[in-house]
Design an enzyme around this catalytic site. Structure first.
Site, PDB file in Angstrom:
ATOM      1  N   ASP A  88       0.851  -1.196   0.000  1.00  0.00           N
ATOM      2  CA  ASP A  88       0.000   0.000   0.000  1.00  0.00           C
ATOM      3  C   ASP A  88       0.884   1.242   0.000  1.00  0.00           C
ATOM      4  O   ASP A  88       2.069   1.185   0.344  1.00  0.00           O
ATOM      5  CB  ASP A  88      -0.951   0.025   1.208  1.00  0.00           C
ATOM      6  CG  ASP A  88      -0.237   0.103   2.555  1.00  0.00           C
ATOM      7  OD1 ASP A  88       0.831  -0.521   2.712  1.00  0.00           O
ATOM      8  OD2 ASP A  88      -0.739   0.805   3.454  1.00  0.00           O
ATOM      9  N   GLU A 158       0.124  -0.993   5.874  1.00  0.00           N
ATOM     10  CA  GLU A 158       1.189  -0.409   6.708  1.00  0.00           C
ATOM     11  C   GLU A 158       0.953   1.071   6.929  1.00  0.00           C
ATOM     12  O   GLU A 158       1.133   1.585   8.043  1.00  0.00           O
ATOM     13  CB  GLU A 158       2.566  -0.626   6.053  1.00  0.00           C
ATOM     14  CG  GLU A 158       3.733  -0.414   7.020  1.00  0.00           C
ATOM     15  CD  GLU A 158       4.152   1.036   7.184  1.00  0.00           C
ATOM     16  OE1 GLU A 158       4.815   1.342   8.191  1.00  0.00           O
ATOM     17  OE2 GLU A 158       3.837   1.896   6.330  1.00  0.00           O
ATOM     18  N   ASP A 185      12.539  -0.954   4.089  1.00  0.00           N
ATOM     19  CA  ASP A 185      11.489   0.073   4.139  1.00  0.00           C
ATOM     20  C   ASP A 185      12.016   1.292   4.889  1.00  0.00           C
ATOM     21  O   ASP A 185      11.266   2.036   5.499  1.00  0.00           O
ATOM     22  CB  ASP A 185      10.232  -0.508   4.824  1.00  0.00           C
ATOM     23  CG  ASP A 185       8.996   0.356   4.627  1.00  0.00           C
ATOM     24  OD1 ASP A 185       8.968   1.157   3.673  1.00  0.00           O
ATOM     25  OD2 ASP A 185       8.055   0.230   5.438  1.00  0.00           O
ATOM     26  N   HIS A 432       6.217  10.071   1.170  1.00  0.00           N
ATOM     27  CA  HIS A 432       5.008  10.728   1.720  1.00  0.00           C
ATOM     28  C   HIS A 432       4.806  12.142   1.148  1.00  0.00           C
ATOM     29  O   HIS A 432       3.853  12.821   1.525  1.00  0.00           O
ATOM     30  CB  HIS A 432       5.016  10.821   3.261  1.00  0.00           C
ATOM     31  CG  HIS A 432       4.931   9.491   3.949  1.00  0.00           C
ATOM     32  ND1 HIS A 432       4.386   9.343   5.205  1.00  0.00           N
ATOM     33  CD2 HIS A 432       5.315   8.253   3.572  1.00  0.00           C
ATOM     34  CE1 HIS A 432       4.451   8.070   5.575  1.00  0.00           C
ATOM     35  NE2 HIS A 432       5.018   7.395   4.596  1.00  0.00           N
TER      36      HIS A 432
HETATM   37  N1  BES Z   1       8.673   3.216   5.527  1.00  0.00           N
HETATM   38  C1  BES Z   1       8.083   4.140   6.436  1.00  0.00           C
HETATM   39  C2  BES Z   1       8.881   4.333   7.704  1.00  0.00           C
HETATM   40  C3  BES Z   1      10.316   4.791   7.576  1.00  0.00           C
HETATM   41  C4  BES Z   1      10.748   5.527   6.493  1.00  0.00           C
HETATM   42  C5  BES Z   1      11.191   4.458   8.567  1.00  0.00           C
HETATM   43  C6  BES Z   1      12.078   5.918   6.405  1.00  0.00           C
HETATM   44  C7  BES Z   1      12.503   4.870   8.499  1.00  0.00           C
HETATM   45  C8  BES Z   1      12.950   5.587   7.398  1.00  0.00           C
HETATM   46  C9  BES Z   1       6.658   3.669   6.768  1.00  0.00           C
HETATM   47  O1  BES Z   1       5.957   3.331   5.600  1.00  0.00           O
HETATM   48  C10 BES Z   1       5.905   4.803   7.408  1.00  0.00           C
HETATM   49  O2  BES Z   1       5.618   5.744   6.740  1.00  0.00           O
HETATM   50  N2  BES Z   1       5.585   4.681   8.707  1.00  0.00           N
HETATM   51  C11 BES Z   1       4.758   5.649   9.371  1.00  0.00           C
HETATM   52  C12 BES Z   1       4.073   5.053  10.559  1.00  0.00           C
HETATM   53  C13 BES Z   1       2.800   4.296  10.262  1.00  0.00           C
HETATM   54  C14 BES Z   1       2.158   3.829  11.556  1.00  0.00           C
HETATM   55  C15 BES Z   1       1.825   5.082   9.430  1.00  0.00           C
HETATM   56  C16 BES Z   1       5.592   6.804   9.863  1.00  0.00           C
HETATM   57  O3  BES Z   1       6.780   6.655  10.189  1.00  0.00           O
HETATM   58  O4  BES Z   1       5.019   7.907   9.931  1.00  0.00           O
HETATM   59 MN    MN Z   2       7.073   2.140   4.360  1.00  0.00          MN
HETATM   60 MN    MN Z   3       5.270   5.225   4.637  1.00  0.00          MN
END
Ligand code: BES
Ligand code: MN
Ligand code: MN
Length: 462
Positions: A88, A158, A185, A432
């Site tokens: 996703d 995720e 990731d 993002h």
């Molecule tokens: N892949 C990311 C997290 C990430 C990116 C960790 C770069 C370290 C370096 C993951 O898809 C993400 O966006 N996680 C969210 C949290 C989730 C609960 C929505 C975040 O970190 O905001």
């Molecule tokens: Mn991610």
């Molecule tokens: Mn992400």
């Protein structure tokens, strides 16, 4: 391993084209308008795992989007690597800021990416990085060099908190049994400074609502005589940090681990240019908690940030009004040992307690997750380190990241295994954000590094 470079060289156009096809499908999990596309993506992942040599692949239904599970078990006595990734993606908005449409991938050459980078939502997070593992698997099976057992678990939720994956993991301990979990990731320091992520921050996400009068009021007739929810909310939010940018919620720092001077000195050795950091995001100075460096502030220290704030009149022109309600979405990034549910309670109690008379305050907890750290003396870390040494010609630097992948702590709790985070993205990939991209060089480097992890992990496990 034999022929990895020549295999990648020979197949790179196909690898890129397959990823481009995957990126064309808008698998936005947060927006139900894309439901069909999210489901279609799961099917494509299933087919790609079958093609890459998995013996058994299935779509596991959940209360939300399905989990794609695949495996190839070659010998029960050999170690098992569990690969996790997500298919996703984040919503694409604000769409107007993209230089090309988010779901029409194009390759653009930039100064940092002379080989080109693929521009599309999900290019780096996480379709591109997840697909590196599928192609690495293809290489190992096609060339008869798969040294151990492999399981794949690719989820579709995720970006919205992995709620159904948590249940799936708790209910499928035997199926998911493994010796190490492997995830791409996260990111790395730069193209010539490889790094392995050794920590992730936890997260507590809340929404707050401040209600004043029972209806919107004329700001002349009532202004000055009743509490304005927006004025109150912004004042309450401002009070959550003190003059040193410490968070003022009582008990917030109680469980925060203080790193030794030696560990901090070690961290400070990682190459970092404050000037470049500022230039890249066009700011004239950095900002944050007193007593900590920029790299510490965004990795080993917890934070509190408003992610969105609204209320009142925001349309064209002016409207003189005191709104009945004001809202904000707030995230707290946590460090290992801070429990996200405890922190959510601390926030709620504190935020309610600082509300002045004349307003009502509601705190609605959203999702959250625990932070994670992993030692560098494990077999998994050593195997990853050796793999990078082979493909980058340099020992990777261990580095904690500021981002969160909450499911990683749950894996440790439920499956009792450690996760190795081999990320190949760069901070400049704009995950993002509008114009997310993933360097072709990074993508291919990932594909050629991953099989070496399997090789070294199997050897070191003997
Ligand atoms: N892949 C990311 C997290 C990430 C990116 C960790 C770069 C370290 C370096 C993951 O898809 C993400 O966006 N996680 C969210 C949290 C989730 C609960 C929505 C975040 O970190 O905001
Ligand atoms: Mn991610
Ligand atoms: Mn992400």
């Amino acid at each position: 391993m034999q022929n990895i470079d020549s295999y990648v060289e020979k197949n790179k156009d196909r690898f890129i084209n397959e990823l481009i096809e995957l990126l064309k499908i808008p698998s936005v999990s947060a927006d139900s308008a894309y439901k069909k596309d999210v489901l279609k993506t799961a099917d494509i992942i299933k087919k790609s795992l079958e093609k890459a040599g998995c013996d058994h692949v299935e779509i596991c239904e959940t209360d939300g989007y399905p989990i794609v599970y695949g495996e190839k078990i070659i010998d029960k006595n050999l170690p098992t690597v569990l690969v996790y990734g997500h298919y996703d993606v984040q919503p694409a908005d604000p769409i107007g800021l993209w230089t090309s449409p988010p779901f029409e991938p194009v390759i653009k050459k930039t100064e940092l990416h002379p080989e080109g980078a693929i521009y599309a939502r999900g290019a780096c997070d996480d379709k591109g990085q997840m697909y590196m593992h599928v192609k690495a698997m293809e290489f190992m099976t096609e060339t008869n060099q798969l040294p151990c057992n492999v399981k794949f678990m690719i989820e579709g939720e995720e970006e919205v908190g992995s709620v159904n994956l948590s249940k799936f993991v708790k209910n499928n301990q035997e199926k998911l049994k493994n010796d190490v979990i492997l995830i791409s990731d996260t990111g790395m320091i730069s193209k010539d400074t490889p790094s392995i992520t050794t920590g992730l921050r936890g997260l507590s996400y809340v929404e707050v609502e401040v209600t004043g009068p029972n209806r919107d009021l004329h700001s002349g007739l009532y202004g000055g005589a009743v509490a304005n929810p927006i004025n109150v909310l912004t004042k309450m939010i401002a009070s959550l940090h003190d003059e040193n940018n410490h968070i003022t919620i009582p008990g917030f720092y109680d469980k925060v681990e203080n790193l030794s001077d030696e560990e901090r000195a070690q961290m400070a050795k990682a190459p970092f240019s404050l000037d470049n950091y500022k230039k890249a995001i066009d700011i004239d100075d950095v900002y944050g908690e007193k007593g900590y460096t920029t790299n510490e502030r965004n990795s080993i220290r917890p934070t509190l940030d408003v992610n969105g704030i609204w209320g009142g009149y925001t349309g064209e022109g002016a409207k003189t009004v005191i709104a009945s309600k004001a809202y904000a979405k707030i995230s707290m990034r946590l460090v290992p040992h801070q429990d996200w549910e405890d922190i959510t309670k601390l926030f709620k109690n504190h935020f309610e307690s600082i509300a002045p008379k004349g307003v009502k305050v509601l705190v609605k907890p959203h999702h959250g997750g625990q932070g994670y750290v992993t030692p560098i003396d494990s077999i998994g870390y050593q195997a990853a380190s050796k793999a990078y040494e082979d493909t980058f010609g340099k020992t990777p630097i261990p580095q904690r990241s500021g981002g969160s992948i909450p499911i990683v702590a749950l894996f440790e709790q439920e499956l009792k295994s450690k996760t190795i985070l081999m990320g190949f993205g760069l901070d400049s990939d704009a995950i993002h954000s509008p114009n997310e991209h993933f360097g072709v060089w990074n993508y291919l480097k990932g594909i050629s590094t991953i099989p070496l992890f399997y090789k070294y992990f199997t050897e070191l496990s003997k």
